[in-house]
Design an enzyme around this catalytic site. Structure first.
Site, PDB file in Angstrom:
ATOM      1  N   GLU A 157      38.528  35.499  39.700  1.00 35.73           N
ATOM      2  CA  GLU A 157      38.357  35.700  38.263  1.00 35.73           C
ATOM      3  C   GLU A 157      37.812  34.448  37.580  1.00 35.73           C
ATOM      4  OE1 GLU A 157      38.477  38.464  36.842  1.00 35.73           O
ATOM      5  OE2 GLU A 157      39.823  39.777  37.949  1.00 35.73           O
ATOM      6  N   ARG A 198      34.053  34.646  35.802  1.00 36.63           N
ATOM      7  CA  ARG A 198      34.087  34.556  34.346  1.00 36.63           C
ATOM      8  C   ARG A 198      33.690  33.161  33.845  1.00 36.63           C
ATOM      9  NH1 ARG A 198      38.058  38.825  32.178  1.00 36.63           N
ATOM     10  NH2 ARG A 198      38.671  39.985  34.038  1.00 36.63           N
ATOM     11  N   ASP A 243      34.554  46.221  46.165  1.00 35.58           N
ATOM     12  CA  ASP A 243      33.284  46.447  45.485  1.00 35.58           C
ATOM     13  C   ASP A 243      32.276  45.299  45.507  1.00 35.58           C
ATOM     14  OD1 ASP A 243      35.007  44.961  43.853  1.00 35.58           O
ATOM     15  OD2 ASP A 243      34.959  46.361  42.169  1.00 35.58           O
ATOM     16  N   GLU A 292      31.248  49.419  34.344  1.00 40.20           N
ATOM     17  CA  GLU A 292      30.475  49.724  35.547  1.00 40.20           C
ATOM     18  C   GLU A 292      29.461  50.856  35.375  1.00 40.20           C
ATOM     19  OE1 GLU A 292      33.644  47.160  36.516  1.00 40.20           O
ATOM     20  OE2 GLU A 292      33.755  49.130  35.546  1.00 40.20           O
ATOM     21  N   THR A 310      28.711  39.443  38.921  1.00 45.29           N
ATOM     22  CA  THR A 310      29.506  40.663  38.781  1.00 45.29           C
ATOM     23  C   THR A 310      30.235  40.732  37.444  1.00 45.29           C
ATOM     24  OG1 THR A 310      30.970  42.150  40.030  1.00 45.29           O
ATOM     25  CG2 THR A 310      31.692  39.854  39.778  1.00 45.29           C
TER      26      THR A 310
END
Length: 578
Positions: A188, A192, A320, A453, A537
């Site tokens: 994360e 981010r 994913d 998504e 992502t």
């Protein structure tokens, strides 16, 4: 004098209505003359207007050509550093020379949503990770790193919200402190914070962002100090001490371990320090040693041996973005020989993906199963709705037949994901769905937390095919968010998409991803061109740079970006980052 008077009186009688009422033929003649004159004048005005419109179009084209000439003089490439093989992408670019008025209006609506979300964060949660709109307070979900603020930087910049961007920039420069006694998620924090800071640097050329990215990345690096090079997924930002969460049984998570490559390669390219790239790429080389024939890996990997643990195979949660990054590192490296193995691994994984494809009855919705051992589960996460966009983006690297096959599959899956939204009373998707014979789609976990998504995939499909249907679907989803999630103090998710009961969290990715992809869905393709940028992502665009595996500090520098030029180009609707 008398003659003049009679002559004047004679002239005035022709404008007296009574004169014509007594002479119908002359009245008819006058009417014909009037109609003919009106038509002549109207036609003349029409010709003038059409001429002015034509001149306006010519002036726009002259301006565009002048801008292109300026870029060429500056040694920049108008068409971008990467060449795509997809004919449909080129067709889309040609068909979108001018901005559609409907697209402009919708883009402004999305921008208004971003202003509302940002202003609410600024007012009630400034400097905190996320806003709780219902209680009007901030929470530190990621250790107090200002996650929403950093996640929003590039969105603010792309949308031209310069005042908000500058205020956020000052907070990063003066208040952001990574020296926190907090056990952070490596994944994360990378997607981010590291991704958000690198993207802000690439867009603005401000080296402060790059220095901050380097600071936090240095704190994450000890997580890769394992016997196999597969990283631990948790690390204390102040003290190190990397480890994995207890609930994984000591294993590392596939997505959490294979979704740092874009950011760390970019950081090495921009700093000249290879240690970041080396750590991240060693993970892929380790996994490649025992990569299965179908290219499908379970979600748990042993960090000591580098081996796969018995667990679920999925394109949803915890699996994913590993597959996403195999493709995107190849794109980031400008598809050169240095990144060829990424593409090869991705194509192997796509063969495995085909083995998970199933279709429902009676409506023939296409979906992706999950797999545990030899058993398939007819379940698909909304998170897996990134896959249509990934398949569309990757289809351009195949030959014509395979490209058509994977693009068609992408379109089928996108239709299913759109129906995740359309099948609920609120028109917002649940977290996951089950597929039972004769029942088509059934929502499982029924909350919605503002995920991006599906709109991400709609963005890619629109860019790559030019099919405006994907814009319409995206607009419908945006309107559902506006109706169900917008409140006076920000945006919230739903506890249940069937009842519409609201939660109390504005996720940072709503500003970083959902709103950014919606904005770009209604922007010209030159705005963050896919020829020149690759999205991580978390939807942070990173500049594409050719790979030669000899990292030089001059490879990418803030000096090549002129913030004033970028700002002007962005506002003119031709922003491509060059």
């Amino acid at each position: 004098m008398a003659r003049s008077s009679r002559s004047s009186s004679s002239m005035w009688r022709y404008i007296n209505p009574a004169y014509y009422l007594k002479r119908p033929k002359r009245l008819a003649l006058l009417f014909i003359v009037f109609v003919f004159g009106t038509l002549v004048v109207w036609d003349r005005h029409t010709l003038v207007r059409e001429h002015e419109e034509e001149l306006s179009k010519l002036n726009e084209e002259v301006t565009r050509l002048q801008n292109m000439l300026e870029e060429v003089k500056d040694g920049k490439s108008v068409t971008g550093q990467a060449k795509t093989s997809g004919k449909s992408n080129n067709a889309k670019r040609k068909s979108n020379v001018s901005d559609d008025p409907i697209d402009t209006e919708r883009r402004e609506k999305v921008k208004d949503a971003m202003i509302h979300a940002w202003s609410s964060y600024e007012k009630y949660a400034w400097g905190h990770d996320e806003l709780q709109p219902q209680t009007k307070n901030g929470v530190d979900s990621f250790g107090g790193l200002g996650a929403t603020l950093i996640d929003s930087l590039d969105t603010l910049y792309i949308m031209g919200l310069d005042e908000q961007f500058q205020k956020a920039r000052e907070w990063v420069a003066n208040s952001l402190d990574f020296n926190k006694n907090y056990d952070a998620s490596v994944f994360e924090t990378t997607i981010r914070v590291v991704g958000g800071l690198i993207s802000s640097y690439d867009l603005s050329g401000d080296k402060m962002f790059l220095e901050k990215a380097k600071d936090i990345a240095d704190r994450l690096l000890p997580a890769w100090n394992t016997p196999s090079g597969i990283p631990y997924n948790i690390i204390n930002l102040a003290h190190g001490n990397p480890h994995n969460p207890g609930w994984t049984g000591g294993d590392s998570i596939l997505a959490d371990s294979g979704t740092e490559q874009l950011e760390f390669i970019a950081l090495s390219q921009r700093t000249g320090d290879q240690k970041y790239q080396q750590k991240a790429e060693d993970v892929i080389l380790e996994l490649k040693k025992t990569f299965p024939p179908d290219g499908l890996l379970p979600i748990y990997i042993n960090p000591h041996r580098g081996t796969r643990s018995y667990s679920t195979i999925t394109f949803g949660a915890m699996g994913d973005s590993f597959y996403e990054y195999l493709l995107k590192v190849w794109i980031q490296g400008n598809k050169t020989a240095a990144v060829k193995h990424y593409r090869e691994m991705w194509e192997t994984s796509m063969k495995g993906l085909l083995s998970l494809v199933r279709r429902t009855t009676p409506s023939n919705f296409t979906y992706l199963c999950e797999k545990t051992g030899n058993s398939l589960t007819d379940k698909m996460d909304e998170l897996a709705c990134f896959a249509p966009g990934m398949l569309a983006l990757g289809s351009t690297g195949y030959g014509p037949d395979e490209a058509r096959k994977f693009l068609s599959l992408a379109e089928e899956l996108a239709w299913t994901c759109y129906n995740f939204y359309q099948s609920t009373p609120t028109k917002l998707a649940g977290e996951n769905y089950f597929f039972n014979s004769g029942q088509d789609i059934s929502v499982g976990t029924s909350w919605n937390i503002l995920r991006p998504e599906t709109v991400e995939s709609l963005f890619y499909l629109w860019r790559l095919t030019g099919n405006k249907t994907y814009q319409e679907w995206g607009w419908n989803i945006f309107q559902a968010f506006e109706k169900n999630s917008r409140i006076e103090t920000g945006y919230v998710g739903l506890k249940d998409v069937n009842t519409g009961v609201k939660d109390n969290m504005m996720q940072s990715f709503f500003l970083a991803e959902t709103l950014k992809y919606l904005y770009l869905l209604f922007s010209p393709p030159s705005v963050i061109s896919l020829d020149e940028w690759v999205f991580n992502t978390e939807a942070h665009p990173i500049k594409i740079v050719a790979r030669n595996d000899k990292v030089e500090k001059s490879g990418v520098s803030g000096g090549q970006h002129n913030p004033e030029t970028l700002s002007r180009a962005r506002k003119e609707g031709r922003f491509s980052g060059n």
